[in-house]
Scaffold this motif. Structure first.
Motif, PDB file in Angstrom:
ATOM      1  N   PHE B  92       0.820  -1.207   0.000  1.00 38.39           N
ATOM      2  CA  PHE B  92       0.000   0.000   0.000  1.00 38.39           C
ATOM      3  C   PHE B  92       0.857   1.262   0.000  1.00 38.39           C
ATOM      4  CE2 PHE B  92      -2.118  -3.354   2.483  1.00 38.39           C
ATOM      5  CZ  PHE B  92      -3.229  -3.563   1.696  1.00 38.39           C
ATOM      6  N   GLN B  93       0.216   2.342  -0.467  1.00 36.93           N
ATOM      7  CA  GLN B  93       0.926   3.626  -0.530  1.00 36.93           C
ATOM      8  C   GLN B  93       1.398   4.071   0.861  1.00 36.93           C
ATOM      9  OE1 GLN B  93      -1.482   6.778  -2.127  1.00 36.93           O
ATOM     10  NE2 GLN B  93       0.168   8.274  -2.055  1.00 36.93           N
ATOM     11  N   GLN B  94       0.496   3.931   1.847  1.00 42.64           N
ATOM     12  CA  GLN B  94       0.833   4.400   3.196  1.00 42.64           C
ATOM     13  C   GLN B  94       1.428   3.287   4.052  1.00 42.64           C
ATOM     14  OE1 GLN B  94       0.862   7.497   4.020  1.00 42.64           O
ATOM     15  NE2 GLN B  94      -0.081   8.179   2.097  1.00 42.64           N
ATOM     16  N   PHE B  95       1.974   2.279   3.420  1.00 37.76           N
ATOM     17  CA  PHE B  95       2.646   1.127   4.055  1.00 37.76           C
ATOM     18  C   PHE B  95       1.677   0.248   4.862  1.00 37.76           C
ATOM     19  CE2 PHE B  95       5.578   4.907   4.826  1.00 37.76           C
ATOM     20  CZ  PHE B  95       5.997   4.963   3.506  1.00 37.76           C
ATOM     21  N   ASN B  96       0.822   0.912   5.656  1.00 40.53           N
ATOM     22  CA  ASN B  96      -0.176   0.207   6.467  1.00 40.53           C
ATOM     23  C   ASN B  96       0.406  -0.933   7.294  1.00 40.53           C
ATOM     24  OD1 ASN B  96      -2.171   1.907   5.645  1.00 40.53           O
ATOM     25  ND2 ASN B  96      -2.956   0.557   4.053  1.00 40.53           N
TER      26      ASN B  96
END
Lengths: 414, 234
Positions: B92-96
């Motif tokens: 994911f973009q925000q690493f999550n």
């Protein structure tokens, strides 16, 4: 076979995985978990304490009732000649009861006569209320002593009668150490010296001087006019489940021994015979209701925190779903987290209740007047644990359903 | 046989006013083992919906989605979840990353849903995976103690730890600077190549999209091949 083994291994890793996951959640969110569980632990402590206190209160009331009307099943024996208009002669009735109880293997029976004797103390002569009984009376009517002992078989044959006095009379004697074999003078015709063998608690309200004597000694020492006017009561202690058939058989046996003309009555007189419902039911309902309300408040607090937490954890749940957590696994995980947490809170609550009720100070306070102080009831602990798990399951159900309905990608982008 | 195949996939949602909106329209796409695909498109073009469908998190309203040749409709919800866990790795973009868990715990999380050896040896496997992405010395670090690039490396390790056949990267460099983003893409390509996994990258960035062998453009729900997409999203 290998398919079964594979399925078993998969199930094993699923269960262990859920436990590991649940434990990880609890460990990571320990502050939140602790906060949410304080209410539950206190509510369980209250509930468990109420149940345990109820047990002690019930024991106290039971003992009080047993002291006044005897332990179940207590049969009173009465024989009256309606033609002559008089009671059966004491000696004959005594022999008849002795014979009948021996016949049916009944071990405990006793007479009880109320009278009075004059007692000479250093401060003067006093009239002392005397209850004349047999040896078995103490077991049958739960007579508790605070020092010394009750009558023994040897006391029935001794020349100087044994006497068990109440604390008021013992104090009037100067509170002597019973190991020194203190005596008390019983003037009269014939007068005698009695040895004080035991002391029982005084009735706080009346504060009068009282004593127990063996029936044989009382009959020897009491003035004749008092003996004539005092008909002894006779009690037979039988197992409650056999009280009905034994009552009838004892009645028939005593009537036969006494001969014709006597109307013999054998009736149950203990509290359990006339008490249909639990006398503590209203108290139990009231305390149980209060504990239930506490528990409800605790559960509501837990539910609120759990729901808020699930909202807070939406992203986390979404991430787990994206890595293969099934809806069932998410449901189970959230539920189990709640159940495990409340079970731990329940154990803490039960431990708090045990600490609160079984420490020396509170034990002394709550067990006043109770001779057989019941231990902390296992049923209360089990109830506390079951209720805590149920509360966890109920409080976890709604958040678990919310968690399952979360759409993974929406949750990840939350 | 392809890993995934979309045939005329349409995804429609109902709006609050009762009207319907086509988010994806007649999308055809086949993903083979070892593929390198990029999909570019503006916000609202349907990229997330396509990602959901590729990741078995959503289902088409019309058209077919074949998973290993099997229509998605034939798979139960549980089977979809299990296949997703086994065959798909998300980045994911925000690493999550899961907050409060160490890098090792984060990477081991997907293995909690596995069975057999991968489950029981999850910590060892996770440690080896972190070693592969150059974070062998940061096993016990929490996400808050890692830089953006390091967090994305942990996310890559997590996506690959179960050996997926398909890696879905949603704006994998969106939260990183240019150099770190390039390093991450190089790493992603390297580990995907090593494992033979297909890599589908959804991005705004034409330069990142250029790295893929097969490039697509998504515009108002319609997917079309894009030979050169540089500047398309600018």
């Amino acid at each position: 076979m290998s398919r079964i083994a594979e399925a078993g291994a998969a199930l094993g890793s699923t269960v262990v995985g859920a436990v590991v996951e649940g434990w990880g959640e609890l460990r990571t969110h320990r502050t939140r978990v602790l906060l949410s569980l304080i209410g539950v632990a206190l509510a369980i402590a209250a509930l468990t304490s109420v149940v345990a206190l109820g047990g002690i209160a019930r024991q106290s009331i039971t003992e009080s009732q047993e002291r006044s009307s005897g332990r179940p099943a207590m049969l009173s024996v009465y024989a009256f000649d309606s033609v002559a208009g008089q009671n059966a002669p004491d000696e004959r009735l005594r022999e008849a009861i002795d014979e009948a109880t021996a016949k049916y293997g009944i071990e405990h029976w006793s007479s009880q006569t109320w009278g009075s004797l004059r007692v000479q103390l250093t401060t003067g002569a006093y009239e002392v209320s005397v209850t004349a009984v047999d040896r078995d009376f103490a077991d049958m009517f739960r007579t508790e002593l605070e020092r010394g002992r009750w009558f023994s078989a040897r006391d029935e044959t001794r020349l100087a009668p044994a006497i068990v006095i109440n604390r008021t009379l013992w104090a009037a004697l100067g509170s002597p150490d019973l190991a020194t074999h203190p005596t008390i003078e019983l003037p009269g015709d014939p007068g005698t010296i009695a040895e004080v063998v035991g002391v029982y608690p005084a009735n706080v309200e009346w504060g009068s001087m009282e004593a127990y004597l063996l029936g044989s000694d009382y009959r020897r020492l009491a003035p004749q006019d008092q003996l004539l006017g005092n008909t002894p009561n006779y009690f037979v202690w039988v197992p409650p489940e056999l009280s009905d058939p034994l009552s009838e058989r004892l009645r028939a046996s005593i009537a036969q021994s006494l001969g014709g003309g006597y109307d013999v009555q054998v009736n149950r007189q203990d509290y359990a015979a006339w008490q249909d419902s639990d006398p503590l039911l209203p108290l139990t309902i009231m305390l149980g209701g209060a504990a239930g309300l506490l528990l409800l408040l605790g559960a509501l607090g837990l539910l609120t925190i759990s729901l808020v937490t699930v909202r807070y954890r939406i992203q986390e749940i979404g991430i787990k779903r994206s890595f293969g957590a099934t809806a069932g696994r998410v449901f189970f995980s959230v539920m189990m987290e709640s159940v495990v947490a409340t079970a731990v809170a329940g154990v803490v609550g039960i431990a708090l209740a045990i600490l609160a009720l079984k420490n020396p100070w509170s034990t002394e306070l709550i067990s006043q007047g109770v001779s057989d102080v019941p231990g902390f009831p296992v049923s209360a602990a089990v109830l506390g644990l079951v209720v805590s798990i149920a509360v966890g399951a109920l409080a976890g159900l709604m958040p678990a359903l919310v968690a399952v309905r979360i759409k993974p990608i929406d949750a990840i982008r939350y | 046989m392809g890993i995934l195949e979309l045939r005329g996939v349409t995804r429609t949602v109902e709006l609050p006013d009762g009207s319907s909106l086509d988010i994806l329209r007649g999308v055809d796409l086949a993903v083979e083992a070892g593929d390198r695909l990029s999909i570019v498109g503006r916000s609202g073009s349907g990229k997330s919906t396509l990602l959901n469908i590729l990741g078995l998190l959503d289902a088409p309203t019309a058209g077919d989605l074949l998973v290993d040749g099997v229509p998605l409709a034939r798979l139960s919800s549980g089977e979809r979840d299990r296949r997703r866990g086994r065959d798909v790795g998300f980045i994911f973009q925000q690493f999550n990353l899961l907050p409060g868990r160490t890098a090792l715990e984060n990477v081991a999380t997907p293995l909690l849903y596995a069975s057999g050896k991968p489950f029981w040896r999850r910590e060892r496997i996770a440690a080896e995976m972190l070693e592969r992405v150059g974070l062998g010395a940061r096993l016990t670090s929490l996400p808050s103690q890692l830089s953006g690039g390091e967090q994305q490396r942990v996310a890559i390790a997590r996506a690959l730890v179960r050996g997926p056949r398909l890696i879905l990267a949603d704006e994998p460099t969106g939260a990183l600077d240019v150099d770190t983003g390039a390093a991450i893409m190089a790493l992603l390509d390297e580990v995907a190549t090593a494992s033979g996994a297909a890599l589908v990258t959804i991005t705004h960035d034409p330069d990142i999209a250029e790295l893929a062998a097969r490039r697509f453009r998504l515009d108002r729900g319609v997917l079309s091949p894009a030979a050169a997409v540089a500047g398309a999203a600018r």
